[in-house]
Design a protein around this motif. Structure first.
Motif, PDB file in Angstrom:
ATOM      1  N   GLY A 184       0.805  -1.230   0.000  1.00  0.00           N
ATOM      2  CA  GLY A 184       0.000   0.000   0.000  1.00  0.00           C
ATOM      3  C   GLY A 184       0.831   1.270   0.000  1.00  0.00           C
ATOM      4  O   GLY A 184       0.280   2.369   0.062  1.00  0.00           O
ATOM      5  N   ALA A 185       2.138   1.141  -0.111  1.00  0.00           N
ATOM      6  CA  ALA A 185       3.005   2.319  -0.009  1.00  0.00           C
ATOM      7  C   ALA A 185       2.718   3.367  -1.085  1.00  0.00           C
ATOM      8  O   ALA A 185       2.768   4.571  -0.809  1.00  0.00           O
ATOM      9  CB  ALA A 185       4.466   1.888  -0.079  1.00  0.00           C
ATOM     10  N   CYS A 186       2.419   2.923  -2.293  1.00  0.00           N
ATOM     11  CA  CYS A 186       2.202   3.894  -3.370  1.00  0.00           C
ATOM     12  C   CYS A 186       0.916   4.694  -3.174  1.00  0.00           C
ATOM     13  O   CYS A 186       0.769   5.769  -3.749  1.00  0.00           O
ATOM     14  CB  CYS A 186       2.225   3.218  -4.736  1.00  0.00           C
ATOM     15  SG  CYS A 186       1.025   1.893  -4.932  1.00  0.00           S
ATOM     16  N   CYS A 187       0.011   4.181  -2.377  1.00  0.00           N
ATOM     17  CA  CYS A 187      -1.238   4.897  -2.092  1.00  0.00           C
ATOM     18  C   CYS A 187      -1.010   5.950  -1.009  1.00  0.00           C
ATOM     19  O   CYS A 187      -1.932   6.684  -0.649  1.00  0.00           O
ATOM     20  CB  CYS A 187      -2.309   3.915  -1.638  1.00  0.00           C
ATOM     21  SG  CYS A 187      -2.574   2.558  -2.791  1.00  0.00           S
ATOM     22  N   PRO A 221      -9.169   4.976 -10.063  1.00  0.00           N
ATOM     23  CA  PRO A 221      -8.878   5.714 -11.297  1.00  0.00           C
ATOM     24  C   PRO A 221      -7.677   5.151 -12.058  1.00  0.00           C
ATOM     25  O   PRO A 221      -6.913   4.326 -11.546  1.00  0.00           O
ATOM     26  CB  PRO A 221      -8.595   7.127 -10.779  1.00  0.00           C
ATOM     27  CG  PRO A 221      -8.082   6.928  -9.400  1.00  0.00           C
ATOM     28  CD  PRO A 221      -8.808   5.724  -8.844  1.00  0.00           C
ATOM     29  N   SER A 222      -7.496   5.633 -13.264  1.00  0.00           N
ATOM     30  CA  SER A 222      -6.489   5.088 -14.170  1.00  0.00           C
ATOM     31  C   SER A 222      -5.057   5.140 -13.636  1.00  0.00           C
ATOM     32  O   SER A 222      -4.294   4.191 -13.876  1.00  0.00           O
ATOM     33  CB  SER A 222      -6.577   5.763 -15.544  1.00  0.00           C
ATOM     34  OG  SER A 222      -6.580   7.154 -15.420  1.00  0.00           O
ATOM     35  N   PRO A 223      -4.631   6.197 -12.912  1.00  0.00           N
ATOM     36  CA  PRO A 223      -3.242   6.157 -12.424  1.00  0.00           C
ATOM     37  C   PRO A 223      -2.990   4.943 -11.533  1.00  0.00           C
ATOM     38  O   PRO A 223      -1.890   4.366 -11.548  1.00  0.00           O
ATOM     39  CB  PRO A 223      -3.101   7.462 -11.627  1.00  0.00           C
ATOM     40  CG  PRO A 223      -4.157   8.352 -12.159  1.00  0.00           C
ATOM     41  CD  PRO A 223      -5.288   7.456 -12.553  1.00  0.00           C
ATOM     42  N   CYS A 224      -3.986   4.546 -10.774  1.00  0.00           N
ATOM     43  CA  CYS A 224      -3.843   3.379  -9.889  1.00  0.00           C
ATOM     44  C   CYS A 224      -3.818   2.090 -10.708  1.00  0.00           C
ATOM     45  O   CYS A 224      -3.135   1.131 -10.351  1.00  0.00           O
ATOM     46  CB  CYS A 224      -4.992   3.342  -8.904  1.00  0.00           C
ATOM     47  SG  CYS A 224      -5.207   4.911  -8.025  1.00  0.00           S
ATOM     48  N   ARG A 225      -4.543   2.054 -11.798  1.00  0.00           N
ATOM     49  CA  ARG A 225      -4.571   0.869 -12.663  1.00  0.00           C
ATOM     50  C   ARG A 225      -3.254   0.697 -13.396  1.00  0.00           C
ATOM     51  O   ARG A 225      -2.839  -0.416 -13.715  1.00  0.00           O
ATOM     52  CB  ARG A 225      -5.721   0.996 -13.678  1.00  0.00           C
ATOM     53  CG  ARG A 225      -7.078   0.966 -13.002  1.00  0.00           C
ATOM     54  CD  ARG A 225      -8.218   1.317 -13.934  1.00  0.00           C
ATOM     55  NE  ARG A 225      -9.450   1.357 -13.167  1.00  0.00           N
ATOM     56  CZ  ARG A 225     -10.191   0.288 -12.884  1.00  0.00           C
ATOM     57  NH1 ARG A 225      -9.859  -0.885 -13.359  1.00  0.00           N
ATOM     58  NH2 ARG A 225     -11.272   0.401 -12.134  1.00  0.00           N
ATOM     59  N   PHE A 282      -0.246   1.866 -12.354  1.00  0.00           N
ATOM     60  CA  PHE A 282       0.906   1.730 -11.458  1.00  0.00           C
ATOM     61  C   PHE A 282       1.180   0.252 -11.228  1.00  0.00           C
ATOM     62  O   PHE A 282       0.265  -0.545 -11.064  1.00  0.00           O
ATOM     63  CB  PHE A 282       0.600   2.408 -10.121  1.00  0.00           C
ATOM     64  CG  PHE A 282       1.825   2.766  -9.335  1.00  0.00           C
ATOM     65  CD1 PHE A 282       2.382   4.028  -9.406  1.00  0.00           C
ATOM     66  CD2 PHE A 282       2.437   1.830  -8.521  1.00  0.00           C
ATOM     67  CE1 PHE A 282       3.513   4.367  -8.682  1.00  0.00           C
ATOM     68  CE2 PHE A 282       3.571   2.149  -7.783  1.00  0.00           C
ATOM     69  CZ  PHE A 282       4.118   3.418  -7.870  1.00  0.00           C
ATOM     70  N   ASP A 283       2.444  -0.114 -11.227  1.00  0.00           N
ATOM     71  CA  ASP A 283       2.741  -1.542 -11.066  1.00  0.00           C
ATOM     72  C   ASP A 283       4.054  -1.726 -10.316  1.00  0.00           C
ATOM     73  O   ASP A 283       4.858  -0.809 -10.190  1.00  0.00           O
ATOM     74  CB  ASP A 283       2.828  -2.210 -12.447  1.00  0.00           C
ATOM     75  CG  ASP A 283       2.507  -3.695 -12.361  1.00  0.00           C
ATOM     76  OD1 ASP A 283       2.521  -4.259 -11.249  1.00  0.00           O
ATOM     77  OD2 ASP A 283       2.268  -4.296 -13.417  1.00  0.00           O
ATOM     78  N   ASP A 286       9.934   1.907 -11.190  1.00  0.00           N
ATOM     79  CA  ASP A 286      10.875   2.431 -10.201  1.00  0.00           C
ATOM     80  C   ASP A 286      10.135   3.102  -9.051  1.00  0.00           C
ATOM     81  O   ASP A 286      10.587   3.077  -7.899  1.00  0.00           O
ATOM     82  CB  ASP A 286      11.826   3.441 -10.851  1.00  0.00           C
ATOM     83  CG  ASP A 286      12.789   2.794 -11.827  1.00  0.00           C
ATOM     84  OD1 ASP A 286      12.934   1.558 -11.786  1.00  0.00           O
ATOM     85  OD2 ASP A 286      13.400   3.536 -12.622  1.00  0.00           O
ATOM     86  N   ALA A 287       9.019   3.710  -9.379  1.00  0.00           N
ATOM     87  CA  ALA A 287       8.250   4.432  -8.365  1.00  0.00           C
ATOM     88  C   ALA A 287       7.752   3.499  -7.271  1.00  0.00           C
ATOM     89  O   ALA A 287       7.519   3.939  -6.139  1.00  0.00           O
ATOM     90  CB  ALA A 287       7.078   5.155  -9.019  1.00  0.00           C
ATOM     91  N   CYS A 288       7.589   2.238  -7.580  1.00  0.00           N
ATOM     92  CA  CYS A 288       7.180   1.261  -6.567  1.00  0.00           C
ATOM     93  C   CYS A 288       8.256   1.183  -5.487  1.00  0.00           C
ATOM     94  O   CYS A 288       7.961   1.294  -4.288  1.00  0.00           O
ATOM     95  CB  CYS A 288       6.943  -0.101  -7.211  1.00  0.00           C
ATOM     96  SG  CYS A 288       6.752  -1.453  -6.026  1.00  0.00           S
ATOM     97  N   ALA A 289       9.491   1.027  -5.906  1.00  0.00           N
ATOM     98  CA  ALA A 289      10.595   0.933  -4.942  1.00  0.00           C
ATOM     99  C   ALA A 289      10.732   2.234  -4.156  1.00  0.00           C
ATOM    100  O   ALA A 289      11.025   2.214  -2.955  1.00  0.00           O
ATOM    101  CB  ALA A 289      11.892   0.595  -5.674  1.00  0.00           C
ATOM    102  N   ARG A 290      10.503   3.367  -4.816  1.00  0.00           N
ATOM    103  CA  ARG A 290      10.595   4.661  -4.113  1.00  0.00           C
ATOM    104  C   ARG A 290       9.514   4.776  -3.046  1.00  0.00           C
ATOM    105  O   ARG A 290       9.772   5.238  -1.929  1.00  0.00           O
ATOM    106  CB  ARG A 290      10.487   5.814  -5.115  1.00  0.00           C
ATOM    107  CG  ARG A 290      11.679   5.938  -6.047  1.00  0.00           C
ATOM    108  CD  ARG A 290      11.815   7.362  -6.599  1.00  0.00           C
ATOM    109  NE  ARG A 290      10.605   7.859  -7.255  1.00  0.00           N
ATOM    110  CZ  ARG A 290      10.304   7.633  -8.527  1.00  0.00           C
ATOM    111  NH1 ARG A 290      11.111   6.921  -9.275  1.00  0.00           N
ATOM    112  NH2 ARG A 290       9.200   8.110  -9.052  1.00  0.00           N
ATOM    113  N   ALA A 291       8.320   4.361  -3.407  1.00  0.00           N
ATOM    114  CA  ALA A 291       7.218   4.429  -2.438  1.00  0.00           C
ATOM    115  C   ALA A 291       7.483   3.506  -1.260  1.00  0.00           C
ATOM    116  O   ALA A 291       7.282   3.877  -0.101  1.00  0.00           O
ATOM    117  CB  ALA A 291       5.910   4.042  -3.125  1.00  0.00           C
TER     118      ALA A 291
END
Ligand code: SF4
Ligand code: SF4
Length: 108
Positions: free
Chosen positions: A12-15, A83-87, A89-90, A94-99
């Motif tokens: 849930g970090a990206c949220c 919404p689409s940004p959440c769909r 995101f994967d 790289d943003a996953c690791a950052r989050a």
């Protein structure tokens, strides 16, 4: 946050890391709404062509729709209508690791 058969259900970090902006056509009743569409009450207006998930631009961001404890067990309260940004995101981004790093979690 992708589907439920993924590491995301205990992350849930990206949220709780990035602004989540999208076009109002994805809101409930909108022309491009997924399922019921995103509840307008869970968003804040940004411009005429942009709305934002409430809480995602807070100093300590956390989407209003996120349920549970980050890094333990989470769920999106509007999963089918997210919404689409959440769909898009994967975990491969790289943003996953950052989050995850932001929340003290190791990269996948
Ligand atoms: S930060 Fe990565 S692992 Fe965590 S919920 Fe988001 S996509 Fe899934
Ligand atoms: S709408 Fe759901 S998937 Fe998107 S940021 Fe909020 S809690 Fe996460």
């Amino acid at each position: 946050m992708p589907d439920t058969a993924s590491p995301c259900v205990s992350c849930g970090a990206c949220c709780a890391a990035f602004r989540v902006d999208f076009h109002p056509v994805e809101l409930e009743g909108g022309a491009f709404a997924w399922e019921t569409g995103v509840p307008a009450a869970m968003t804040v207006p940004v411009t005429a062509s942009l709305v934002r998930m409430a809480g995602t631009d807070a100093p300590e961001p956390r989407c209003l729709a996120l349920e549970g404890e980050i890094g333990v067990a989470v769920a999106c309260g509007i999963y089918g209508a997210r919404p689409s940004p959440c769909r898009e995101f994967d975990t491969v981004h790289d943003a996953c690791a950052r989050a995850r790093k932001r929340h003290g979690l190791p990269p996948l």
